[in-house]
Design an enzyme around this catalytic site. Sequence first.
Site, PDB file in Angstrom:
ATOM      1  N   CYS A 294       0.865  -1.172   0.000  1.00 55.94           N
ATOM      2  CA  CYS A 294       0.000   0.000   0.000  1.00 55.94           C
ATOM      3  C   CYS A 294       0.907   1.230   0.000  1.00 55.94           C
ATOM      4  O   CYS A 294       2.019   1.198   0.532  1.00 55.94           O
ATOM      5  CB  CYS A 294      -0.922   0.127   1.213  1.00 55.94           C
ATOM      6  SG  CYS A 294      -2.028  -1.246   1.461  1.00 55.94           S
TER       7      CYS A 294
ATOM      8  N   ARG B 275       3.188  -0.125  -5.378  1.00 55.59           N
ATOM      9  CA  ARG B 275       3.051  -0.740  -4.053  1.00 55.59           C
ATOM     10  C   ARG B 275       1.742  -1.504  -3.893  1.00 55.59           C
ATOM     11  O   ARG B 275       1.536  -2.188  -2.894  1.00 55.59           O
ATOM     12  CB  ARG B 275       3.121   0.336  -2.966  1.00 55.59           C
ATOM     13  CG  ARG B 275       4.411   1.108  -2.959  1.00 55.59           C
ATOM     14  CD  ARG B 275       4.355   2.226  -1.945  1.00 55.59           C
ATOM     15  NE  ARG B 275       4.361   1.701  -0.604  1.00 55.59           N
ATOM     16  CZ  ARG B 275       5.442   1.442   0.107  1.00 55.59           C
ATOM     17  NH1 ARG B 275       6.635   1.670  -0.416  1.00 55.59           N
ATOM     18  NH2 ARG B 275       5.358   0.959   1.324  1.00 55.59           N
TER      19      ARG B 275
ATOM     20  N   TRP C 179      -2.921  -2.509  -1.489  1.00 57.48           N
ATOM     21  CA  TRP C 179      -2.647  -3.929  -1.755  1.00 57.48           C
ATOM     22  C   TRP C 179      -3.355  -4.672  -0.637  1.00 57.48           C
ATOM     23  O   TRP C 179      -2.982  -4.565   0.521  1.00 57.48           O
ATOM     24  CB  TRP C 179      -1.137  -4.185  -1.714  1.00 57.48           C
ATOM     25  CG  TRP C 179      -0.750  -5.567  -2.130  1.00 57.48           C
ATOM     26  CD1 TRP C 179      -0.605  -6.031  -3.410  1.00 57.48           C
ATOM     27  CD2 TRP C 179      -0.420  -6.663  -1.275  1.00 57.48           C
ATOM     28  NE1 TRP C 179      -0.226  -7.347  -3.396  1.00 57.48           N
ATOM     29  CE2 TRP C 179      -0.102  -7.760  -2.102  1.00 57.48           C
ATOM     30  CE3 TRP C 179      -0.369  -6.835   0.107  1.00 57.48           C
ATOM     31  CZ2 TRP C 179       0.266  -9.002  -1.602  1.00 57.48           C
ATOM     32  CZ3 TRP C 179      -0.005  -8.072   0.610  1.00 57.48           C
ATOM     33  CH2 TRP C 179       0.306  -9.142  -0.242  1.00 57.48           C
TER      34      TRP C 179
ATOM     35  N   ASN D  43      -0.926   2.118   5.855  1.00 53.87           N
ATOM     36  CA  ASN D  43      -0.136   1.045   5.241  1.00 53.87           C
ATOM     37  C   ASN D  43       0.374   0.171   6.378  1.00 53.87           C
ATOM     38  O   ASN D  43       1.054   0.667   7.274  1.00 53.87           O
ATOM     39  CB  ASN D  43       1.035   1.664   4.462  1.00 53.87           C
ATOM     40  CG  ASN D  43       2.068   0.630   4.025  1.00 53.87           C
ATOM     41  OD1 ASN D  43       1.729  -0.521   3.807  1.00 53.87           O
ATOM     42  ND2 ASN D  43       3.305   1.052   3.907  1.00 53.87           N
ATOM     43  N   GLY D  44       0.038  -1.123   6.350  1.00 49.18           N
ATOM     44  CA  GLY D  44       0.502  -2.025   7.420  1.00 49.18           C
ATOM     45  C   GLY D  44      -0.610  -2.960   7.827  1.00 49.18           C
ATOM     46  O   GLY D  44      -1.600  -3.116   7.100  1.00 49.18           O
TER      47      GLY D  44
ATOM     48  N   GLU E 253      15.945 -16.818 -11.675  1.00 55.40           N
ATOM     49  CA  GLU E 253      15.510 -15.432 -11.904  1.00 55.40           C
ATOM     50  C   GLU E 253      14.774 -15.297 -13.244  1.00 55.40           C
ATOM     51  O   GLU E 253      13.759 -14.607 -13.340  1.00 55.40           O
ATOM     52  CB  GLU E 253      16.728 -14.490 -11.839  1.00 55.40           C
ATOM     53  CG  GLU E 253      16.486 -13.041 -12.179  1.00 55.40           C
ATOM     54  CD  GLU E 253      15.463 -12.328 -11.284  1.00 55.40           C
ATOM     55  OE1 GLU E 253      15.033 -12.894 -10.269  1.00 55.40           O
ATOM     56  OE2 GLU E 253      15.068 -11.208 -11.650  1.00 55.40           O
TER      57      GLU E 253
ATOM     58  N   LYS F 270      10.932 -14.023 -13.512  1.00 56.49           N
ATOM     59  CA  LYS F 270      10.510 -12.863 -14.329  1.00 56.49           C
ATOM     60  C   LYS F 270       9.354 -13.251 -15.232  1.00 56.49           C
ATOM     61  O   LYS F 270       8.387 -12.519 -15.376  1.00 56.49           O
ATOM     62  CB  LYS F 270      11.652 -12.380 -15.225  1.00 56.49           C
ATOM     63  CG  LYS F 270      12.702 -11.453 -14.727  1.00 56.49           C
ATOM     64  CD  LYS F 270      12.334 -10.170 -14.103  1.00 56.49           C
ATOM     65  CE  LYS F 270      11.850 -10.376 -12.711  1.00 56.49           C
ATOM     66  NZ  LYS F 270      12.669  -9.986 -11.636  1.00 56.49           N
TER      67      LYS F 270
ATOM     68  N   GLU G 238       6.122 -13.771 -13.194  1.00 59.89           N
ATOM     69  CA  GLU G 238       5.591 -12.540 -12.613  1.00 59.89           C
ATOM     70  C   GLU G 238       4.792 -11.716 -13.615  1.00 59.89           C
ATOM     71  O   GLU G 238       3.753 -11.195 -13.279  1.00 59.89           O
ATOM     72  CB  GLU G 238       6.745 -11.647 -12.117  1.00 59.89           C
ATOM     73  CG  GLU G 238       7.333 -12.069 -10.798  1.00 59.89           C
ATOM     74  CD  GLU G 238       8.472 -11.142 -10.373  1.00 59.89           C
ATOM     75  OE1 GLU G 238       8.540 -10.803  -9.197  1.00 59.89           O
ATOM     76  OE2 GLU G 238       9.308 -10.768 -11.227  1.00 59.89           O
TER      77      GLU G 238
ATOM     78  N   HIS H  85      16.639 -35.821 -12.781  1.00 60.60           N
ATOM     79  CA  HIS H  85      16.014 -36.323 -11.550  1.00 60.60           C
ATOM     80  C   HIS H  85      14.570 -35.865 -11.402  1.00 60.60           C
ATOM     81  O   HIS H  85      14.077 -35.747 -10.286  1.00 60.60           O
ATOM     82  CB  HIS H  85      16.832 -35.873 -10.330  1.00 60.60           C
ATOM     83  CG  HIS H  85      18.220 -36.420 -10.336  1.00 60.60           C
ATOM     84  ND1 HIS H  85      18.504 -37.756 -10.181  1.00 60.60           N
ATOM     85  CD2 HIS H  85      19.417 -35.810 -10.522  1.00 60.60           C
ATOM     86  CE1 HIS H  85      19.809 -37.945 -10.251  1.00 60.60           C
ATOM     87  NE2 HIS H  85      20.389 -36.780 -10.468  1.00 60.60           N
TER      88      HIS H  85
ATOM     89  N   LYS I 114       5.460  -4.212  -5.242  1.00 61.39           N
ATOM     90  CA  LYS I 114       6.908  -4.073  -5.276  1.00 61.39           C
ATOM     91  C   LYS I 114       7.522  -4.126  -3.887  1.00 61.39           C
ATOM     92  O   LYS I 114       8.630  -4.592  -3.710  1.00 61.39           O
ATOM     93  CB  LYS I 114       7.280  -2.758  -5.963  1.00 61.39           C
ATOM     94  CG  LYS I 114       8.768  -2.667  -6.193  1.00 61.39           C
ATOM     95  CD  LYS I 114       9.119  -1.977  -7.445  1.00 61.39           C
ATOM     96  CE  LYS I 114      10.588  -2.139  -7.758  1.00 61.39           C
ATOM     97  NZ  LYS I 114      10.919  -3.451  -8.314  1.00 61.39           N
TER      98      LYS I 114
HETATM   99  C1  G6P Z   1       8.706  -8.247  -3.977  1.00 61.83           C
HETATM  100  C2  G6P Z   1       9.061  -7.685  -5.329  1.00 61.83           C
HETATM  101  C3  G6P Z   1      10.312  -8.381  -5.871  1.00 61.83           C
HETATM  102  C4  G6P Z   1      11.453  -8.246  -4.881  1.00 61.83           C
HETATM  103  C5  G6P Z   1      11.054  -8.771  -3.497  1.00 61.83           C
HETATM  104  C6  G6P Z   1      12.098  -8.409  -2.459  1.00 61.83           C
HETATM  105  O1  G6P Z   1       8.299  -9.565  -4.116  1.00 61.83           O
HETATM  106  O2  G6P Z   1       7.982  -7.857  -6.233  1.00 61.83           O
HETATM  107  O3  G6P Z   1      10.687  -7.772  -7.095  1.00 61.83           O
HETATM  108  O4  G6P Z   1      12.557  -8.968  -5.352  1.00 61.83           O
HETATM  109  O5  G6P Z   1       9.829  -8.169  -3.075  1.00 61.83           O
HETATM  110  O6  G6P Z   1      12.156  -7.018  -2.358  1.00 61.83           O
HETATM  111  P1  G6P Z   1      13.400  -6.186  -1.846  1.00 61.83           P
HETATM  112  O7  G6P Z   1      12.953  -4.755  -1.926  1.00 61.83           O
HETATM  113  O8  G6P Z   1      13.653  -6.631  -0.437  1.00 61.83           O
HETATM  114  O9  G6P Z   1      14.548  -6.490  -2.737  1.00 61.83           O
END
Ligand code: G6P
Length: 609
Positions: free
Chosen positions: A2, A27, A74, A98-99, A482, A486, A489, A505, A604
Amino acid sequence: MCGIVGYIGPQQATPIVLDGLRKLEYRGYDSAGIATINQGKINICRAEGKLLNLEKRLLDQPLIGHPGIGHTRWATHGRPSEINAHPHYAGGFVVVHNGIIENYLDLNTSLREQGHNFSSDTDTEIIAHWIEEHYKECGDFESAVRKALGDVRGAYAVAILSEQEPDKLIVAKQGSPLVVGQGQGEFFVASDIPAMLAHTRQMIFLEDGELVVFTAEAMAITTLAGMPVQKTPKTITWSPVMAEKDGYRHFMLKEIYEQPRAIADTIAGRIREDQAEVFLEDIGLEDVFLKGLERIYIVACGTSWHAALVGKFLLEKHARIPVEVDIASEFRYRDPLVTEKTLTLLISQSGETADTLAALREAHGKAGKVLAICNVVESSIARESDGVIYTHAGPEIGVASTKAFTTQLVALYLFTLYLGDLRGNLDQQNRRTMLDALVSLPGKIEECLKLDDAIEQAAHGLMQVHDFLYLGRGNQYPIALEGALKLKEISYIHAEGYPAGEMKHGPIALIDEQLPVVVIAPHNETFDKVAANMEEVQARGGRVVSVTDQAESGLADKAEIVFVTPKIIDDLMPVLTTIPLQLLSYHIAVLKGTDVDQPRNLAKRVTVE
Ligand code: G6P
C-alpha cells in the site's frame, strides 16, 4: 505494501496527492482513494482497481480543498472493493494506512460494544473509530491520535485528517515506511521518495514510534509518548525525471535499458585503479571483524534472494568464507547460528521488506553484525544495519525487478573484491583482472541490449505455451531461477528454474513438444555437460532456447533459438545472461497483453510478513 500520500499547504491537495499516488502505484493497485478538507468538511472519493478508475471518478466528482491524504491499496484484510478502499472515515476523522493492525479483532469487538458500526472489512477502519472514541474523552485531535495509536498493535504508517481541527495533518509510523518532504510553506508525506520528487528533494526519514503534527507553516516531530525529536532534512539526489517513463512503453523496459548506466553508477568512485583496490564508503565494519569472520549468511527475498545465491559463489570462491543463503521469511524461524564472528548480509532493493527487516533484527538480537546491500537511501534496512553498500540503480518502479538485480550482483562483486583483498585471498594481479572485467561490464550490457529485436521476434513463437523450464549450472543456476521468476511474474506463464544437472532427476518427465527449455550455457567448465542436457531435451522432442557467449559453439544444432551475449569472466557472466532473459519475459508479456509494470496480485514492496 500500500502507498500513502499526504499534503498540507496552500495548494489544492487533490492533484498533488494524485500525482504522488501515481508514483506509488507499484506498491499496490487493488483500489485507491483520496480525502480532502474543504470548508471544514471531509470529502472522500474512492474507487476499486487501479488509480485510473479513481481519476475517472474524480472528473465527475472533483475533490477540492486542502489538506489532503491518499492511498493506493494492496489488500490484506478485506477483499479488493470500493468499501474496503481507503481513506476510512469515522466521526469526523479520516485515515489512510499502510501495514497490518494485529489486534484489530479485539479493538473491533470493543468498539462494537460501544455502539460503533463499521462500513468495511478492513483493519484500518478501527483506527478512525478508535480516535473518535478517544476524542470524546480528551477533545483534542493530537491527544486522541496518540492514545489510539498507543492501543494499536502491529505495523502502520498512517496519515489522518480531522474535521474538528481541519488545519492539521497528523502522521505516524511503526514498522511501515514514511518520509516527509519539506517544501516552502508546505509539507508532503509519502511512503516513498518518488511520490514527492516533483515538489522537493529535502526529505526527512521518520523512525518507528515517531509522530508528526503538521500545519501549513510548521511541523513538530515527537515520539508517540510526546518527547520532541530533532531531525534535519537530507537532500535526495534522485531527479524527478528518473521516476518517469521517458518515452519507453513501460517502466520495466526503461529499467532494463538503464542497466549500463545503473551499473556504471554503482561502480563509480569505488575503484582505486593504481592499487586495484575497492573502496566502500559506508561499509561500517572494522577490518579486524571482517578478517576474523567465520561465516556469512546472505538473507533476502524474491529477486534479491537470487542475487544472494550468486553472491555465495563469489564470496566462497574469492574470500574463502563459508556462506549460507537464506530466504528471509525462513531465517529467524530456524534459530540461525549467528555469533559475533558471523556477518549477516542482507540484500533488499527497497530496504523495507518486512521479512528481511525481521531477519536483520534476529541477527542483531544474537549480537551479529549486519551489512546491507540496498537501493533506497535511508530505508529502514539501510538505517538499522551496521553498514551499507548502496546500489545506485535509481528508483525502480516496474514491479518486476531488473536493474536492481544486476546492480546487486555488482555490489556483491565489489564486496567480494574488498573482502578477498582484506583477507589476503585475492592478490593485486587477480584483483586487477577482476576490476578490468568489471569496468568493461556496462559496455557489454549495451551489446546484450542489441539482442532486443531478435528476442522480440522469438517471443512470437513462444508466447502461446503454458509452461517453461529454465536450466543453468553453477552461478547460472540462480539466473535460471531469476529468468523463470521474471516470466511468471509478468506473463503468468508457469516457469521453473532448475540446476541443469538435476534435470534427469525429475523435470525431464515434463519434456514434450510443448515445453520450451531455456538453457543458459556460457563457455565455462560445465559447458559440455549443459550442452549434453540440451541434446537430452531435443531427443525427447522439447524446444531448446539457449543463451550462450560464443556464436560458433555448435549450439545451433542443439537449440531452436540461440541468443549470443558478449564474453566476460565467468564471475560476471550472470549479469550478461540475465539481460536476454529479462527481455524475453518482457516481450512475451507484452504480446500476451498483460500489465507489465503492475502484474496482478504482486506489489513491489512487501512490508507485511
Ligand atoms: C517483492 C518484489 C520483488 C522483490 C522482493 C524483495 O516480491 O515484487 O521484485 O525482489 O519483493 O524485495 P526487496 O525490496 O527486499 O529487494
